[in-house]
Motif scaffolding. Structure first.
Motif, short mmCIF file in Angstrom:
data_model
loop_
_atom_site.label_atom_id
_atom_site.label_comp_id
_atom_site.label_asym_id
_atom_site.label_seq_id
_atom_site.Cartn_x
_atom_site.Cartn_y
_atom_site.Cartn_z
N VAL A 14 8.57 4.24 -3.97
CA VAL A 14 8.01 3.67 -5.20
C VAL A 14 9.13 3.17 -6.10
CG1 VAL A 14 6.78 4.24 -7.33
CG2 VAL A 14 5.88 5.02 -5.14
N SER A 15 10.16 3.98 -6.25
CA SER A 15 11.27 3.61 -7.12
C SER A 15 12.01 2.39 -6.59
CB SER A 15 12.23 4.79 -7.24
OG SER A 15 13.32 4.47 -8.08
N ARG A 16 12.27 2.34 -5.31
CA ARG A 16 12.97 1.20 -4.73
C ARG A 16 12.24 -0.11 -5.01
NH1 ARG A 16 14.48 3.25 1.43
NH2 ARG A 16 16.63 3.91 1.03
N VAL A 17 10.95 -0.12 -4.75
CA VAL A 17 10.19 -1.36 -4.90
C VAL A 17 10.10 -1.76 -6.37
CG1 VAL A 17 7.90 -2.39 -4.65
CG2 VAL A 17 8.89 -1.06 -2.77
N LEU B 111 6.27 6.20 -15.32
CA LEU B 111 5.03 5.92 -14.60
C LEU B 111 4.65 7.10 -13.71
CD1 LEU B 111 2.80 3.96 -13.57
CD2 LEU B 111 4.48 3.13 -11.89
N ILE B 112 5.62 7.65 -13.00
CA ILE B 112 5.35 8.80 -12.12
C ILE B 112 4.92 10.01 -12.95
CG2 ILE B 112 6.42 10.43 -10.52
CD1 ILE B 112 8.13 8.08 -9.51
N ARG B 113 5.58 10.22 -14.07
CA ARG B 113 5.19 11.32 -14.95
C ARG B 113 3.74 11.18 -15.40
NH1 ARG B 113 6.83 11.88 -21.31
NH2 ARG B 113 5.46 13.67 -21.76
N SER B 114 3.33 9.95 -15.69
CA SER B 114 1.95 9.73 -16.15
C SER B 114 0.93 10.13 -15.10
CB SER B 114 1.75 8.27 -16.55
OG SER B 114 1.67 7.40 -15.42
N ARG B 115 1.32 10.07 -13.83
CA ARG B 115 0.44 10.54 -12.75
C ARG B 115 0.48 12.06 -12.64
NH1 ARG B 115 -0.29 5.27 -13.56
NH2 ARG B 115 -1.31 4.23 -11.80
N PHE B 116 1.66 12.63 -12.82
CA PHE B 116 1.78 14.08 -12.75
C PHE B 116 0.94 14.75 -13.84
CE2 PHE B 116 6.32 14.09 -10.74
CZ PHE B 116 5.75 13.87 -9.49
N GLU B 117 0.88 14.14 -15.01
CA GLU B 117 0.24 14.79 -16.15
C GLU B 117 -1.23 14.40 -16.31
OE1 GLU B 117 2.51 14.44 -19.72
OE2 GLU B 117 4.23 15.51 -18.90
N ARG B 118 -1.78 13.70 -15.33
CA ARG B 118 -3.20 13.38 -15.35
C ARG B 118 -3.95 14.33 -14.42
NH1 ARG B 118 -3.26 7.99 -16.71
NH2 ARG B 118 -2.92 7.72 -18.91
N ASP B 119 -5.27 14.34 -14.55
CA ASP B 119 -6.09 15.27 -13.77
C ASP B 119 -6.33 14.73 -12.37
OD1 ASP B 119 -7.72 17.24 -12.88
OD2 ASP B 119 -9.47 16.67 -14.08
N PHE B 120 -5.41 15.05 -11.49
CA PHE B 120 -5.56 14.72 -10.07
C PHE B 120 -5.65 16.01 -9.26
CE2 PHE B 120 -3.70 10.72 -11.62
CZ PHE B 120 -4.56 9.80 -11.04
N SER B 121 -6.30 16.99 -9.83
CA SER B 121 -6.49 18.30 -9.18
C SER B 121 -5.17 18.96 -8.84
CB SER B 121 -7.37 18.15 -7.92
OG SER B 121 -8.64 17.62 -8.26
N PRO C 102 0.81 -1.24 0.00
CA PRO C 102 0.00 0.00 0.00
C PRO C 102 0.83 1.28 0.00
CG PRO C 102 -0.91 -1.59 1.55
CD PRO C 102 0.39 -2.16 1.08
N CYS C 103 2.04 1.25 0.59
CA CYS C 103 2.88 2.45 0.60
C CYS C 103 3.39 2.78 -0.79
CB CYS C 103 4.05 2.29 1.57
SG CYS C 103 5.09 0.85 1.27
N VAL C 104 3.28 1.83 -1.72
CA VAL C 104 3.62 2.08 -3.12
C VAL C 104 2.36 2.37 -3.93
CG1 VAL C 104 4.62 1.07 -5.23
CG2 VAL C 104 5.68 0.64 -3.00
#
Length: 277
Positions: free
Chosen positions: A182-185, A199-209, A160-162
């Motif tokens: 996240v990167s370590r795991v 993968l992290i970029r894809s979260r940054f560039e999505r609409d998460f307010s 869950p921490c990831v």
């Protein structure tokens, strides 16, 4: 290029600090677990090298650092001269002492040309340089491919921490400690670090307010910077992964679900193997 060289310089500082410093020394705001002095740490801030230059600014000598809330809001940026560091720590919080220091102190930038050349040559032959080349050796999936690539990653397959920062990234995934975890795991599970950054970029560039932040900052550069920074410490032997376990993660305050059935410590061997360049 300067950012890569600064990472190498900080690695050299860290090697000395591990011997000389009573406090843990980290790069760019990482949280630390409980130690003899609690959770205090010294942070060397390289975050400016993860953002476009036009989003940052330069402080000049004797200007004021205005982000601080302590010392009645006064904190002067002082040039380091021959004065003992302990003296400067008291001078910088006093308007009168800082003014006296300014009247008697020059702020000319010394010529560091030869030292910079030596540093560059040392970097080009270093293990960290080889890691940087490995990091840049692959590309990332373009946004049009994300539904078939990054979006298909099974978040239930990781602790869950990831999964939490990836599922609810604002603000969790903007935190360097969460990016590190996240990167370590994922690298331990066989991901290339550049793919983790994708993968992290894809979260940054999505609409998460997120608001307008990513209209001004560069999501791809920010993700690359933090994943590369943390991975380089492991590859260069400076991150001994002593805090890569569930107890330490709980002590830092980053465990969203204690006793979840996963063990961060079980990923340590895989990360060590994957990080050998």
């Amino acid at each position: 290029g300067i950012g890569l060289l600064m990472e190498y310089l900080c690695h050299r500082v860290l090697r000395q600090a591990y011997v000389a410093s009573e406090l843990p020394v980290v790069l760019t705001g990482l949280a630390v677990g409980s130690r003899r002095k609690g959770r205090e740490a010294i942070s060397i801030d390289l975050s400016a090298y993860g953002d476009p230059l036009y989003m940052r600014y330069t402080r000049c000598a004797f200007s004021l650092y205005r982000k601080t809330r302590g010392s009645n809001g006064f904190l002067a940026c002082l040039p380091r001269t021959d004065s003992p560091l302990e003296d400067l720590l008291s001078v910088r919080v006093s308007p009168d002492l800082a003014a006296d220091y300014a009247a008697s102190t020059g702020a000319a930038i010394p010529d560091g040309t030869q030292g910079a050349k030596r540093l560059l040559q040392a970097y080009l032959g270093s293990d960290l340089r080889r890691y940087h080349q490995f990091f840049d050796s692959i590309g990332q999936d373009e946004p049009a491919l994300w539904p078939a690539t990054y979006d298909r990653f099974n978040l239930n397959s990781v602790p869950p921490c990831v999964s939490y920062p990836l599922r609810c990234p604002n603000p969790a995934l903007a935190d360097p400690t969460n990016i590190q975890n996240v990167s370590r795991v994922l690298v331990s599970r066989g991901w290339h670090p550049r793919s983790v950054a994708g993968l992290i970029r894809s979260r940054f560039e999505r609409d998460f307010s997120w608001g307008p932040n990513w209209l001004y900052y560069d999501a791809a550069a920010r993700a690359d910077f933090y994943v590369r920074l943390h991975g380089g410490l492991v590859a260069d032997g400076l991150d001994d992964l002593r805090d890569f376990n569930c107890i330490s993660h709980q002590e830092k305050g980053y465990c969203p679900k204690p006793w979840c059935g996963f063990s961060l410590g079980s990923y340590k061997t895989g990360l060590e193997i994957a990080s050998k360049i």
